[in-house]
Design an enzyme around this catalytic site. Structure first.
Site, mmCIF file in Angstrom:
data_model
loop_
_atom_site.group_PDB
_atom_site.id
_atom_site.type_symbol
_atom_site.label_atom_id
_atom_site.label_comp_id
_atom_site.label_asym_id
_atom_site.label_seq_id
_atom_site.Cartn_x
_atom_site.Cartn_y
_atom_site.Cartn_z
ATOM 1 N N SER A 298 41.753 46.843 35.319
ATOM 2 C CA SER A 298 41.269 45.464 35.350
ATOM 3 C C SER A 298 42.234 44.553 34.616
ATOM 4 C CB SER A 298 39.900 45.373 34.678
ATOM 5 O OG SER A 298 40.021 45.481 33.258
ATOM 6 N N ASP A 299 42.152 43.271 34.922
ATOM 7 C CA ASP A 299 42.736 42.294 34.013
ATOM 8 C C ASP A 299 41.869 42.286 32.752
ATOM 9 O OD1 ASP A 299 44.288 40.277 32.919
ATOM 10 O OD2 ASP A 299 44.295 39.069 34.729
ATOM 11 N N TRP A 300 42.394 41.696 31.689
ATOM 12 C CA TRP A 300 41.738 41.787 30.388
ATOM 13 C C TRP A 300 40.431 40.981 30.406
ATOM 14 C CZ3 TRP A 300 45.232 44.914 30.979
ATOM 15 C CH2 TRP A 300 45.828 45.681 29.968
#
Length: 848
Positions: free
Chosen positions: A226-228
């Protein structure tokens, strides 16, 4: 089964279910969770794409900053991109980093996109080709690339919730295509999902995109992260194929996933599939020989500095040279360097791409060094300011021992008299819980603080010696999360404790800084500067662990009229004026889209008045994406410099003084006005409709749209001048094979007087298509180096995608029988050769 798959399976067999679940979320900001008892180490990640920050936003180890991606894209040079990837791999190894969070290949729908500078191009082929070379270079060093943000993450407004409403055809042909090219040509070991939704579903839980398209159709074998803070479900993301939630500690997995297992919303085999992918990436990390939990260092060699300088020069695009003013010669004796981007080194855009450079060379420094070689005198003045926040203090501050930067102290209880000039604190401050030196004045304290000693709620003092480099009145400004006060030589000059500013929860979008003007400061005199912060109103509200943000800046306070008058006077008395203008990391940054294309402040007026004062003016615009240029008909010499990294000043000077013959080409169209852009008005906060952004332009993105609408841009895609001229001839197009391969051959001759490099671009048209298509599309390119008078034969090989479109009715790619136009040119608008070829029989396919 590949050996890495066998290794991952063997390790997986050693793990119990809680251990497998542990692997599926991060350990802090930059590491994966280890399982020591099973021999599973913790991998280290680092932000890119134009450098390797390492494990800390705050107090990080300095790194090399390469040109921003639009600059690297403007080189149209896959060999250079490969070398940059290799150098980034070396930097990762120096920082014990196994996974670089780069490259970015989102499409620039609009000039206003806050992260537009992070991607290579508006065109999917150029985007994917440069990204593939970058990935191959990086992974040749054993470091995993993480191509991002998959997919249609093309604006910052409401980026975690907005739904990109895009047709399947446009999704396939434009937005997914660079990812598909990279999977095919470079095999990235990891992919990062976008924050946003696509057609209503968050990508991090979109099974069709992650499993059906990415893994099944394209055969992607790597890990999906995932992105953060970009995971919004437990069961949904696991079932969709999202392997790793970042950062840690987990919000959507961990105990939540254990509960989902009890309810049989997910099954143990789902956990096994996700954990196996994390372990597969770990196998690459093990094979690299990069230590786990190793030290962080920097790389600084003569060879690296030369590569940084070459990359900076090759990212410069010459847009106008009507009088032949460039390159400058030794006949130029007096040079005026003017402009808000001349003295500071604007190395990159803002947000996660920004890092602490090992060193920087500003345009002014680069011109000074080059001018010394030719015996020219240089005078500098700012002319006009253009900052959003005051320029950082970094070059003007030193610790009490003379080292660069400042000293920071942290207390877990409010020291007596801390916020005021109370002698109880000033004379006998209590011992801090922790302290550290810091090199910069932009402190994003989400990491780099000793959490074993410093509580989330704390009191912070930032102390330094501030030494102005010019006499006069100085504007000083700060931005803090929480309450704070600023002291100069022991006196409060900014009070942010009586009425603290509103708390900003996101570090990438700070409110305006609070400023004051201090009169009569002397150049070279050191002043004691202190900033004291009480973060107790911020820390409890932060959406993630963070001790706060401190940003401090200063600039000599100038009267706008007097500044322009001085610039005009300098220009009049000089043989040549070099005017360096543009944007910076405050205007182009993650977290915020631009409101318009305008250059900030009085920039446009400054340019017009300097041009009137001295027609021998070189205007250099520095920005990551297009800006408005209302004075374009007044200027005879114009360059686009993008953000050039460490060596931006020397790279620019090499072009200005003729050490490097410019060869860059625009990787994205510069419109005459924002309204001409194909995404207008369906972009950003003005284009959203109930949480949706409609990609109304469909496949007609960038130059495709300008051409179909017969709308002339300011500067077309692929455009860029040289100090040489090039002649094209002898076009030959081979027959198309049954599987769609063919070749385009031609000759290029350098008819100029100096060595030069030309980017030849091959476009294909399909006038007989059964569906609407662009008038032509970039399908190949090559960069050719030629001596004066030299001619070379060039061959560009094309495949079935050069002929095809995506038919969403049947869910497949189609190459239709018929004649195709082949156009070879120096830009999308400068076609030199035309021919055609014929496909005898229609064929279709799915996947790669």
């Amino acid at each position: 089964m590949a050996s890495s798959d066998r290794d991952a399976s063997a390790t997986l067999a050693k793990l119990n279910l809680p251990q497998k679940i542990k692997l599926l979320s991060g350990l802090g900001w930059w590491h994966t969770e280890p399982v020591h008892e099973a021999g599973v180490q913790s991998m280290r990640f680092s932000d890119g794409p134009n450098g390797v920050r390492g494990t800390r936003f705050f107090n990080g180890v300095p790194s090399s900053c390469f040109p921003a991606s639009t600059g690297l894209g403007s080189s149209f040079d896959v060999e250079l991109a490969h070398k940059v990837g290799e150098a980034l791999g070396d930097e990762c190894r120096a920082k014990s980093t196994h996974v670089l969070l780069a490259p970015t290949v989102n499409i620039q729908r609009s000039p206003l996109g806050g992260r537009g500078f992070e991607s290579f191009s508006e065109d999917p082929l150029l985007n994917g080709a440069v990204a593939s070379a970058y990935i191959n270079g990086l992974q040749s060093k054993g470091v995993s690339a993480t191509i991002k943000h998959f997919v249609a993450n093309d604006q910052e407004f409401e980026r975690m919730s907005i739904s990109s409403e895009v047709s399947e055809r446009a999704l396939r042909e434009i937005y997914l295509r660079p990812f598909q090219l990279a999977v095919k040509d470079a095999n990235p070991w990891a992919i990062m999902t976008a924050y946003n939704r696509v057609n209503g579903t968050h990508v991090s839980e979109d099974k069709r995109l992650l499993e059906d398209v990415l893994r099944k159709e394209w055969g992607f074998k790597g890990m999906v992260m995932s992105d953060w803070i970009g995971v919004y479900s437990t069961t949904g993301s696991i079932k969709a194929g999202l392997d790793l939630e970042m950062p840690g500690p987990s919000v959507m997995r961990g105990k939540a996933l254990e509960r989902a297992l009890i309810a049989q919303k997910v099954l143990p085999r789902d956990i096994d599939e996700r954990a196996a992918k994390v372990l597969g990436l770990l196998d690459h990390a093990r094979a690299s020989g990069i230590p786990f939990n190793g030290p962080e260092g920097s790389v600084d060699t003569p060879e690296l500095r030369q590569l940084l300088r070459t990359a900076a020069a090759d990212s410069v695009v010459l847009l106008k040279n009507e009088k032949g003013l460039l390159p400058l010669t030794n006949q130029t004796k007096k040079i005026a360097v003017i402009g808000p981007n001349a003295k500071p080194a604007m190395t990159s855009g803002g947000g996660s791409a920004r890092l602490l450079s090992t060193y920087t060379v500003s345009p002014l420094q680069g011109v000074l060094a080059a001018a010394e070689e030719v015996g020219a005198e240089v005078k500098y003045t700012v002319g006009a300011t253009s900052h959003k926040y005051l320029p950082l203090l970094d070059p003007l501050i030193r610790q009490s021992d003379g080292q660069p930067g400042a000293f920071m102290e942290f207390w877990n209880q409010p020291p007596p008299g801390f916020m005021k000039t109370d002698p109880d604190f000033n004379l006998t401050p209590p011992a801090p819980a922790w302290s550290t030196p810091t090199l910069g004045s932009n402190c994003i304290m989400i990491d780099g603080v000793d959490e074993t000693k410093v509580d989330p709620v704390c009191w912070i003092r930032y102390s330094t010696k501030f030494t102005p480099d010019e006499d006069g009145d100085w504007a000083i400004g700060v931005n803090v999360t929480g309450a704070g006060n600023v002291f100069l030589d022991g006196k409060i000059i900014i009070d942010l404790s009586t009425n603290p500013p509103p708390v900003s929860l996101f570090t990438g979008s700070l409110p305006p800084d609070t400023r004051t003007v201090v009169n009569g400061l002397k150049a070279g005199q050191a002043y004691d500067l202190e900033i004291r912060i009480d973060n107790s109103t911020y820390a409890p509200l932060s959406p993630f662990p963070c001790w706060g943000v401190l940003r401090a800046g200063a600039i000599r306070d100038v009267n706008p009229e007097a500044a322009i008058e001085e610039a005009v006077a300098f220009a009049k008395e000089s043989d040549v004026a070099i005017l360096v203008i543009g944007l910076n990391h405050d205007w182009e940054t993650e977290g915020d889209d631009r409101a318009n294309m305008e250059l900030p402040g009085l920039t446009n007026r400054l340019v017009s008045e300097v041009l009137s004062a001295n027609p021998n003016t070189v205007v250099v615009n520095q920005s990551g994406t297009p800006v408005g240029i209302p004075w374009v008909n007044e200027v005879a010499t114009l360059l686009q410099a993008f953000y050039g990294g460490n060596e931006l000043g020397n790279g620019l000077a090499d072009v200005l003084f003729g050490k490097v013959n410019p060869s860059g080409k625009l990787p994205l169209t510069f419109p005459k006005r924002l309204e001409d852009n194909p995404s207008y008005p369906s972009f950003g906060n003005k284009g959203q409709e109930a949480g949706k952004i409609h990609y109304n332009e469909g496949i007609f993105v960038g130059y495709r749209s300008y051409e179909i609408r017969k709308l002339d841009p300011l500067f077309p895609f692929g455009f860029g001048l040289s100090y040489s001229q090039f002649e094209y001839s002898d076009l030959e197009v081979s027959p198309i094979s049954s599987s769609g391969e063919f070749a385009v051959s031609f000759k290029i001759r350098n008819t100029g007087k100096i060595e030069g490099r030309e980017v030849a671009q091959v476009y294909v048209s399909d006038p007989q298509s059964s569906l609407p298509r662009a008038l032509k599309e970039l399908r190949g390119f090559t960069k050719v180096q030629l001596q004066p008078g030299e001619s070379k034969s060039v061959k560009v090989s094309l495949d079935k995608y050069a002929l095809s479109f995506y038919d969403e009715r049947d869910g497949q790619w189609v190459a239709e029988q018929g004649s195709f136009g082949v156009l070879v040119g120096s830009s999308s608008a400068d076609i030199r050769l035309q021919g055609e070829t014929k496909l005898e029989k229609t064929f279709t396919w799915r996947g790669l």
